[in-house]
Design an enzyme around this catalytic site. Structure first.
Site, PDB file in Angstrom:
ATOM      1  N   ARG A  24      30.537  70.217   2.395  1.00 43.10           N
ATOM      2  CA  ARG A  24      32.095  71.094   2.600  1.00 43.10           C
ATOM      3  C   ARG A  24      32.356  71.705   2.452  1.00 43.10           C
ATOM      4  O   ARG A  24      30.810  72.143   1.174  1.00 43.10           O
ATOM      5  CB  ARG A  24      33.300  69.160   2.199  1.00 43.10           C
ATOM      6  N   THR A  63      35.727  70.245  15.769  1.00 45.79           N
ATOM      7  CA  THR A  63      34.638  70.233  15.165  1.00 45.79           C
ATOM      8  C   THR A  63      33.598  69.538  15.936  1.00 45.79           C
ATOM      9  O   THR A  63      34.240  69.393  17.328  1.00 45.79           O
ATOM     10  CB  THR A  63      35.429  68.856  14.060  1.00 45.79           C
ATOM     11  N   THR A  69      31.773  71.321  11.110  1.00 45.05           N
ATOM     12  CA  THR A  69      33.080  72.817  12.153  1.00 45.05           C
ATOM     13  C   THR A  69      33.270  72.938  11.675  1.00 45.05           C
ATOM     14  O   THR A  69      32.550  73.545  10.018  1.00 45.05           O
ATOM     15  CB  THR A  69      34.297  71.924  11.730  1.00 45.05           C
ATOM     16  N   SER A 124      38.788  66.744   4.116  1.00 42.96           N
ATOM     17  CA  SER A 124      38.539  66.881   6.084  1.00 42.96           C
ATOM     18  C   SER A 124      39.242  65.245   6.129  1.00 42.96           C
ATOM     19  O   SER A 124      39.340  64.554   5.925  1.00 42.96           O
ATOM     20  CB  SER A 124      37.563  67.191   5.924  1.00 42.96           C
ATOM     21  N   GLY A 133      38.950  66.919  16.197  1.00 43.11           N
ATOM     22  CA  GLY A 133      40.066  66.590  15.924  1.00 43.11           C
ATOM     23  C   GLY A 133      41.077  66.994  15.184  1.00 43.11           C
ATOM     24  O   GLY A 133      42.314  66.187  14.952  1.00 43.11           O
ATOM     25  N   GLY A 134      40.253  67.350  14.219  1.00 40.80           N
ATOM     26  CA  GLY A 134      41.201  66.994  12.930  1.00 40.80           C
ATOM     27  C   GLY A 134      41.728  66.048  12.252  1.00 40.80           C
ATOM     28  O   GLY A 134      41.092  64.976  12.039  1.00 40.80           O
TER      29      GLY A 134
HETATM   30  N1  GLY Z   1      38.792  70.665   9.570  1.00 41.63           N
HETATM   31  C1  GLY Z   1      39.188  69.752  10.361  1.00 41.63           C
HETATM   32  C2  GLY Z   1      37.943  68.403   9.386  1.00 41.63           C
HETATM   33  O1  GLY Z   1      37.657  68.403   8.320  1.00 41.63           O
HETATM   34  O2  GLY Z   1      38.896  68.016   8.886  1.00 41.63           O
END
Ligand code: GLY
Length: 594
Positions: free
Chosen positions: A135, A405, A423, A476, A498-499
């Protein structure tokens, strides 16, 4: 047929303990590949046909891609082929996953990346498991209130432009995975990506429309020259070359991640970014590390899930949700009012914890053991009423997130499995394109709670735990997951885009496979719902439930909203004689197997 959406009558049986006990000895949950004759040794069909409501846009009974040896499922057919190229040369699933990761950075620039980050869950056939967190982190010059204006109002600088980017982790992550679990050289696994960037790729409909639809963001920064020749998306059927990216990839293939994080390329891209107003420095790059973590290991009705721990909320939130649902002897008929009520209520409760308590474990004490505990889930289950929605506010409430993503799933011929989600956050990230090195930078800073207690662009309201701090990973929802069957053998590899909807879409594919015993194709085509606690509403895909079900849910107190699509999953499932791969029918992806 009742007003409820029903699987065929056998479904209720399939979900019951009696069904489980009556399975033939030694039978697994492995279904018969759709393209194999049902007669091949399967006395009890492990998979059952599904039925979706009239008007639902994806038909039940769809096809999966079958591979007798191995499968790669991604959002871009060329990336799937890059993975299979490695597998056919004798590489393992990690070699293939790393090849896919770099290939996506070229052929799927909307979300594939070297300027973003991601997560990987690995399950090797010899039993080794691992979770890799690559990340992004907040730059050292980041401050808690950096996205507020002088009146204390949240600006859009966490979403668009040079301040929106966290320090990218993708190159560190992919190279670390290859070093530890791969068998091939970086030059070998990066060869397809370099080829695609150098020689160019055919612009298909998906790429054309992706660029066309995002042209206004791309042309704000330097990406227009590379992706919008003559100020428009390249024509379908034309060739798109990315020579700057090819140079960067070549350097990484030669020198490893050092080429991205140190030396002339790093100097050039950070200088270019800072010239535009960004704050990422060479110091940030030299300090970036991908982190190996222990996967969240949980059980659900005798199956084992291996998922991503924090800094992603995905594994803990899926585990908490499934623990709540496991307390019901069987889930209600798929698509029924009660199905939506129980799933929505379970997600709502798990997201309250997610939004308030989960964050980068290097900065915040994260109560993983409590949140994944089955007894704790029972206390949450007890708060779900039989026939009423529970307002989030009465559950203690809780204090926004990128939607775009990409997830890919890989299984090799030895049964090694890799689930990877990566993402830039929103499509094309912050829109900032580093012209000197040929890549887009993420807008992942928006996954922090830029203003704890206030909604982000996805309406998610998150707490102090996820406030901005220099060097911290933003929370995330990415949920790469490997599911083992009751015998401990690999069953399913899945994840989504999809977040926050990553969590709900991934877990619903898992529920569809485990509880509803759908084929993988049906499990992926089935309508989905989403609840994230706040906003306090139940989102259901358009035409995903019969109108009577939506009416019943409203009568129970739910704010019901309609969603165009929830998640884009790529999944691989073991079946008798091999593997099935399915890319979400909502996406342009395509699995490739052999
Ligand atoms: N940017 C979407 C996530 O990391 O959940």
């Amino acid at each position: 047929m009742s007003h409820q959406l029903l699987l065929l009558g056998a479904l209720a049986l399939a979900s019951s303990p009696a069904f489980a006990q009556s399975r033939p000895a030694g039978a697994t949950d492995v279904g018969v590949a759709q393209r194999l004759p049902a007669a091949r040794g399967a006395r009890t069909p492990a998979r059952l046909p599904a039925q979706f409501p009239d008007g639902w846009r994806h038909a039940a009974g769809g096809d999966a891609v079958f591979g007798a040896h191995a499968m790669v499922a991604t959002d871009a057919p060329l990336a799937s082929r890059a993975g299979v190229e490695m597998l056919k040369r004798g590489g393992n699933a990690v070699d293939a996953a790393v090849a896919v990761g770099f290939a996506l950075a070229v052929v799927y620039p909307e979300a594939g990346n070297i300027g973003g980050g991601g997560y990987m869950v690995i399950h090797m056939a010899d039993g080794r498991t691992a979770a890799l967190d690559y990340r992004e982190v907040a730059p050292l010059a980041a401050t808690r209130d950096m996205y507020l204006d002088s009146a204390g109002t949240l600006t859009t600088k966490s979403v668009v432009g040079p301040l929106a980017s966290g320090v990218p982790g993708a190159v560190a992550g992919l190279t670390a995975a290859l070093r530890k679990y791969g068998t091939m050289s970086l030059a070998q696994v990066m060869a397809p990506a370099i080829r695609f960037a150098e020689r160019g790729v055919l612009v298909d409909t998906a790429l054309h429309y992706s660029l066309h639809n995002n042209a206004s963001l791309i042309e704000q920064f330097a990406g227009g020259t590379a992706f919008l020749p003559d100020s428009a998306a390249p024509a379908i059927g034309s060739t798109l070359r990315q020579p700057e990216l090819a140079r960067t990839l070549r350097a990484i293939a030669r020198r490893g991640s050092a080429a991205f994080y140190r030396g002339p390329i790093a100097e050039a891209w950070t200088a270019e970014l800072r010239g535009a107003g960004g704050i990422i420095t060479m110091d940030d790059l030299s300090k970036y590390r991908a982190v190996w973590r222990t996967p969240v290991r949980s059980t659900y009705r005798g199956y084992t899930l291996l998922t991503m721990p924090p800094s992603s909320s995905g594994g803990v939130t899926i585990t908490e949700t499934l623990n709540i649902l496991e307390g019901y002897d069987a889930l209600p008929a798929f698509g029924s009012t009660r199905w939506a009520h129980l799933l929505g209520s379970a997600y709502q409760r798990a997201f309250i914890d997610r939004n308030a308590k989960l964050a980068d474990p290097a900065f915040v004490q994260v109560p993983i053991a409590q949140l994944t505990d089955k007894a704790y889930a029972a206390t949450l289950r007890a708060t779900i009423g039989a026939d009423r929605a529970t307002p989030t506010a009465t559950l203690g409430g809780a204090p926004r997130e990128g939607m775009e993503t990409t997830h890919y799933s890989v299984v090799d011929r030895s049964g090694n499995a890799v689930a990877t989600t990566t993402t830039l956050n929103n499509l094309y990230g912050s829109g900032v394109y580093v012209a000197s090195a040929g890549f887009f930078l993420n807008d992942e800073m928006d996954d922090f709670a830029a203003q704890p207690g206030r909604p982000n662009m996805f309406g998610l309201v998150q707490g102090e735990a996820n406030a901005i701090q220099p060097g911290k990973r933003m929370l995330s929802a990415m949920s790469p997951t490997v599911v083992l069957d009751r015998q401990g053998k690999l069953l399913l590899v899945a994840g989504s885009r999809g977040g926050p909807r990553i969590i709900t879409s991934t877990s619903q594919v898992i529920l569809n496979v485990i509880d509803y015993r759908m084929t993988l194709a049906d499990a992926m085509s089935a309508p989905r719902l989403h609840h994230q606690a706040l906003p306090d509403s139940l989102a259901i895909e358009r035409d995903g439930v019969r109108p009577a079900v939506a009416d019943s849910l409203r009568a129970m107190g739910y704010g019901v909203s309609t969603s165009r699509g929830i998640g884009l999953v790529n999944a691989v499932m073991r079946v008798r004689g091999g593997y099935e791969g399915v890319s979400d029918p909502r996406s342009s992806g395509r699995p490739v197997g052999y």
